[in-house]
Design a protein around this motif. Structure first.
Motif, PDB file in Angstrom:
ATOM      1  N   HIS A  77       0.864  -1.192   0.000  1.00  9.77           N
ATOM      2  CA  HIS A  77       0.000   0.000   0.000  1.00  9.77           C
ATOM      3  C   HIS A  77       0.888   1.225   0.000  1.00  9.77           C
ATOM      4  O   HIS A  77       1.993   1.227   0.557  1.00  9.77           O
ATOM      5  CB  HIS A  77      -0.935   0.013   1.213  1.00  9.77           C
ATOM      6  CG  HIS A  77      -0.223  -0.205   2.510  1.00  9.77           C
ATOM      7  ND1 HIS A  77       0.301   0.829   3.240  1.00  9.77           N
ATOM      8  CD2 HIS A  77       0.072  -1.351   3.186  1.00  9.77           C
ATOM      9  CE1 HIS A  77       0.888   0.324   4.326  1.00  9.77           C
ATOM     10  NE2 HIS A  77       0.766  -0.990   4.314  1.00  9.77           N
ATOM     11  N   LEU A  97      -7.936  -0.502  -2.296  1.00 12.39           N
ATOM     12  CA  LEU A  97      -7.058  -0.869  -1.176  1.00 12.39           C
ATOM     13  C   LEU A  97      -7.385  -2.300  -0.772  1.00 12.39           C
ATOM     14  O   LEU A  97      -8.563  -2.656  -0.639  1.00 12.39           O
ATOM     15  CB  LEU A  97      -7.267   0.074   0.002  1.00 12.39           C
ATOM     16  CG  LEU A  97      -6.404  -0.178   1.239  1.00 12.39           C
ATOM     17  CD1 LEU A  97      -4.906  -0.013   0.939  1.00 12.39           C
ATOM     18  CD2 LEU A  97      -6.799   0.766   2.383  1.00 12.39           C
ATOM     19  N   ASP A 197     -12.846   4.594   1.751  1.00 14.33           N
ATOM     20  CA  ASP A 197     -12.539   5.483   2.873  1.00 14.33           C
ATOM     21  C   ASP A 197     -12.750   4.772   4.205  1.00 14.33           C
ATOM     22  O   ASP A 197     -11.994   4.974   5.163  1.00 14.33           O
ATOM     23  CB  ASP A 197     -13.355   6.777   2.779  1.00 14.33           C
ATOM     24  CG  ASP A 197     -14.845   6.526   2.672  1.00 14.33           C
ATOM     25  OD1 ASP A 197     -15.227   5.356   2.402  1.00 14.33           O
ATOM     26  OD2 ASP A 197     -15.638   7.479   2.842  1.00 14.33           O
ATOM     27  N   GLN A 200      -9.743   2.508   4.625  1.00 13.55           N
ATOM     28  CA  GLN A 200      -8.552   3.293   4.970  1.00 13.55           C
ATOM     29  C   GLN A 200      -8.578   3.665   6.461  1.00 13.55           C
ATOM     30  O   GLN A 200      -7.554   3.604   7.150  1.00 13.55           O
ATOM     31  CB  GLN A 200      -8.481   4.554   4.097  1.00 13.55           C
ATOM     32  CG  GLN A 200      -8.056   4.256   2.661  1.00 13.55           C
ATOM     33  CD  GLN A 200      -8.263   5.429   1.724  1.00 13.55           C
ATOM     34  OE1 GLN A 200      -9.031   6.357   2.006  1.00 13.55           O
ATOM     35  NE2 GLN A 200      -7.584   5.376   0.572  1.00 13.55           N
ATOM     36  N   GLU A 206      -4.584   6.175   5.714  1.00 10.07           N
ATOM     37  CA  GLU A 206      -5.241   7.339   5.125  1.00 10.07           C
ATOM     38  C   GLU A 206      -4.696   7.626   3.715  1.00 10.07           C
ATOM     39  O   GLU A 206      -3.475   7.712   3.545  1.00 10.07           O
ATOM     40  CB  GLU A 206      -5.016   8.552   6.041  1.00 10.07           C
ATOM     41  CG  GLU A 206      -6.081   9.618   5.956  1.00 10.07           C
ATOM     42  CD  GLU A 206      -7.457   9.105   6.372  1.00 10.07           C
ATOM     43  OE1 GLU A 206      -8.424   9.512   5.699  1.00 10.07           O
ATOM     44  OE2 GLU A 206      -7.565   8.294   7.330  1.00 10.07           O
ATOM     45  N   ASN A 207      -5.613   7.773   2.754  1.00  4.32           N
ATOM     46  CA  ASN A 207      -5.245   8.149   1.380  1.00  4.32           C
ATOM     47  C   ASN A 207      -4.215   7.177   0.759  1.00  4.32           C
ATOM     48  O   ASN A 207      -3.298   7.592   0.083  1.00  4.32           O
ATOM     49  CB  ASN A 207      -4.692   9.577   1.352  1.00  4.32           C
ATOM     50  CG  ASN A 207      -4.742  10.162  -0.030  1.00  4.32           C
ATOM     51  OD1 ASN A 207      -5.618   9.808  -0.830  1.00  4.32           O
ATOM     52  ND2 ASN A 207      -3.816  11.036  -0.358  1.00  4.32           N
ATOM     53  N   GLU A 208      -4.410   5.905   1.059  1.00  2.00           N
ATOM     54  CA  GLU A 208      -3.482   4.916   0.490  1.00  2.00           C
ATOM     55  C   GLU A 208      -4.247   3.917  -0.385  1.00  2.00           C
ATOM     56  O   GLU A 208      -5.466   3.751  -0.237  1.00  2.00           O
ATOM     57  CB  GLU A 208      -2.745   4.162   1.606  1.00  2.00           C
ATOM     58  CG  GLU A 208      -1.763   5.041   2.342  1.00  2.00           C
ATOM     59  CD  GLU A 208      -0.785   4.242   3.184  1.00  2.00           C
ATOM     60  OE1 GLU A 208      -0.457   3.099   2.803  1.00  2.00           O
ATOM     61  OE2 GLU A 208      -0.359   4.765   4.231  1.00  2.00           O
TER      62      GLU A 208
END
Lengths: 390, 233
Positions: A77, A97, A197, A200, A206-208
């Motif tokens: 990730h 993700l 989201d 995550q 976060e934001n991966e």
């Protein structure tokens, strides 16, 4: 031209013998085309479904990601950069993700691949819009195979347990909000889809993302730091190899059928040359050279394949057309085989397939016809006229 | 070579291998056959009649000496030229008719013309003319299996005559026919000889045929033992 005319006349005169050879050969024609058509149809549908549902115009994989090595998932990730975010906003990419988790349907432990996806994405046919929800529980959707295996229905709650980025175990309830049906089993078997989201947050990533799927229109958008682009050729390797493997099976059937047909024609030719020595001698007496008679007999044998192709077209074309329209329904349970396969396969026949098969059969028949015909060139015309066995 | 000579043979010898030795089938044959003759090679079995006929028909070649047919040396002919000679100038009539069983009477007679690459109209005209000569116009759609022996041989004559060749070679043409059919066949050939001036050369030991011959060349043990012209039948 003359040889063609005489060969046609001879074949039509031979009646039953010609018909028998033609029927066997036309059957071989049809089975070869049908078999290839089915594989082509399967291949085309599998590729289309996989592209539309899973891989889009290609995927960027996190550099550590290896779908065949579960131990790489924890490390696979990476942050989504601003430039990548722009591409996502523009609709050229959508992030996924991936993490591992455990669910407990009816108290049973099941390991699943927990995948987060943007509910608003439009790049893939995945019905992610169903994940749009403000509910406190995590909305989840699964494929119909997983639903059947886990005995889960829409509205059911199930506990999911995972380990976050720090290695801490946590658990929560997810609610099945949608069960989708897809031919692409890798999106279904053992996979639980939730909004990206939420995943995550759960993973503290976060934001991966693990994978960035590109749109079919854009394909690769250049290099992305920490990610490697995988094109269609790479991503469709399994389908290609599976179809190639099936083609080998089809080729074996093709060889058996062709061998039977060619044996019939070879026997006919050998018998013809043995029985028709007087005829051969007469042709020579009337002014043909031995080479011309060899050509006549070779064309006569080869013409079986042309007439068989016509016969196959007469009775086979409607059959193949009906099958192409109605398709071939796969038996129940086929979609559990773990490969991308539609419920109904529609055979795909191309001009290349028909022309290629016809040429292949024609060339093979010509060779098989020529081999025994060569004996004619060694015959003494004076003995042939008397029908003396040579 | 005589201007009117259609066939000449010059010390023609033909030998066949037999075991470790050789069998001489024709021994120094010297013959001249002129245009328009109705003649026959006569003699007992093994006398060399068919062998000589085959050489004249360019189906075989001499071991020594030579034969000239229509001015062409048989020994010097390539396979293609020999085929062309047969195609354009020679007609064959066989003892066992040698008709193609899957062809109709019309198609059998048409075959030599197809090899000559004649147009369809010319072919049709010639085939019908030829079948009229032998009196088989009512059988054009029949196949050989549906015909009597005499009818088959008449088809064979029509096939030999359809291209109006210079020379017709007939090997025992009546051997499989009864007396009545034999006479019919021979009368037909005699008529074609007198009307079209086609040269006929027979190989026969059949008395019925011999009585029709204008010239009788007797062979024995591969040699010409007599060559006599007879009055017309």
């Amino acid at each position: 031209m003359l040889a063609l005319k005489l060969a046609y006349r001879n074949l039509m005169g031979a009646k039953l013998r010609t018909w028998l050879n033609m029927i066997v050969l036309s059957f071989a024609f049809l089975v070869i085309i049908w078999n290839k058509g089915i594989l082509n149809g399967w291949d085309q549908e599998a590729r289309r479904d996989t592209i539309e549902w899973e891989i889009g115009g290609g995927q960027y994989w996190h550099e550590n990601y290896d779908p065949y090595d579960a131990f790489t998932i924890e490390e696979s990730h990476g942050k989504i950069s601003d430039a990548t975010q722009n591409a996502i906003t523009q609709g050229d990419l959508t992030p996924i993700l991936i993490s591992q988790a455990t669910i407990y349907p009816e108290g049973r432990i099941q390991t699943v691949s927990l995948r987060g996806i943007d509910p608003e994405q439009k790049l893939l046919l995945m019905p992610t819009v169903n994940l749009e929800s403000d509910m406190e529980e995590i909305p989840a959707m699964i494929g119909h195979r997983s639903a059947r295996n886990y005995k889960l229905n829409i509205g059911d709650f199930v506990t999911v347990r995972w380990r976050d980025i720090n290695g801490t175990f946590d658990a929560k309830e997810i609610q099945i909000v949608h069960i989708f049906k897809t031919n692409v089993s890798t999106l279904d078997n053992g996979v639980v889809w939730i909004p990206i989201d939420r995943l995550q947050d759960m993973m503290q990533m976060e934001n991966e993302a693990t994978i960035l799927v590109t749109s079919q229109e854009s394909g690769s958008i250049g290099s992305i730091n920490g990610y490697e682009f995988k094109d269609h050729y790479f991503l469709l390797t399994e389908i290609r190899e599976m179809i190639e493997m099936k083609s080998v099976g089809g080729s074996i059937m093709f060889i058996i059928l062709m061998s039977l047909s060619m044996l019939a024609i070879f026997d006919t030719q050998v018998l013809s040359i043995f029985r028709r020595q007087k005829e051969i001698g007469t042709h020579i007496a009337l002014g043909m050279t031995q080479r011309q008679v060899v050509a006549l007999f070779t064309i006569e044998g080869a013409m079986h394949s042309i007439l068989a192709a016509i016969l196959a077209a007469v009775y086979g074309a409607p059959l193949l057309y009906i099958q192409a329209v109605n398709g071939w329904k796969m038996p129940s349970g086929t979609d559990d085989f773990g490969m991308t396969i539609a419920e109904i396969i529609y055979p795909a026949y191309s001009v290349g397939l028909v022309v290629g098969t016809t040429l292949l059969v024609l060339i093979t028949t010509t060779i098989v016809s020529y081999i025994p015909s060569r004996r004619i060139s060694k015959m003494k015309p004076t003995d042939a006229i008397r029908g003396k066995i040579q | 070579m005589n201007n009117h000579a259609l066939i000449t043979t010059d010390n023609l010898i033909k030998k066949f291998p037999v075991g470790k030795g050789w069998f001489t089938a024709l021994n120094k044959i010297n013959l001249t056959i002129n245009e328009g003759e109705f003649c026959g090679l006569v003699g007992p079995s093994g006398s060399g009649k068919t062998t000589l006929l085959n050489i004249i028909g360019s189906l075989d070649i001499p071991t020594e000496g030579d034969a000239h047919v229509l001015g062409q040396s048989i020994s010097g002919l390539t396979i293609k030229k020999a085929a062309a000679l047969r195609n354009h100038h020679l007609g064959f009539i066989f003892q066992t008719y040698n008709l193609l069983p899957v062809y109709t009477v019309y198609e059998n007679v048409e075959l030599p013309l197809l090899l000559l690459k004649m147009s369809a109209n010319e072919r049709k005209k010639a085939v019908l003319q030829s079948l009229e000569w032998v009196g088989l116009l009512d059988k054009i759609k029949s196949r050989p299996a549906q015909l009597s022996g005499g009818e088959c041989q008449r088809v064979s004559i029509a096939r030999a005559m359809v291209k109006q060749p210079k020379l017709v070679l007939a090997d025992e043409p009546t051997a499989n026919l009864d007396a009545k059919n034999s006479h019919n066949i021979l009368k037909t050939m005699e008529k074609l000889n007198s009307e079209l001036k086609t040269t006929f050369l027979f190989a026969t030991h059949d008395e019925k045929v011999i009585q029709y011959l204008q010239r009788k060349i007797s062979l024995d043990d591969g040699r010409v033992v007599s060559d006599e012209s007879t009055s017309s039948h």
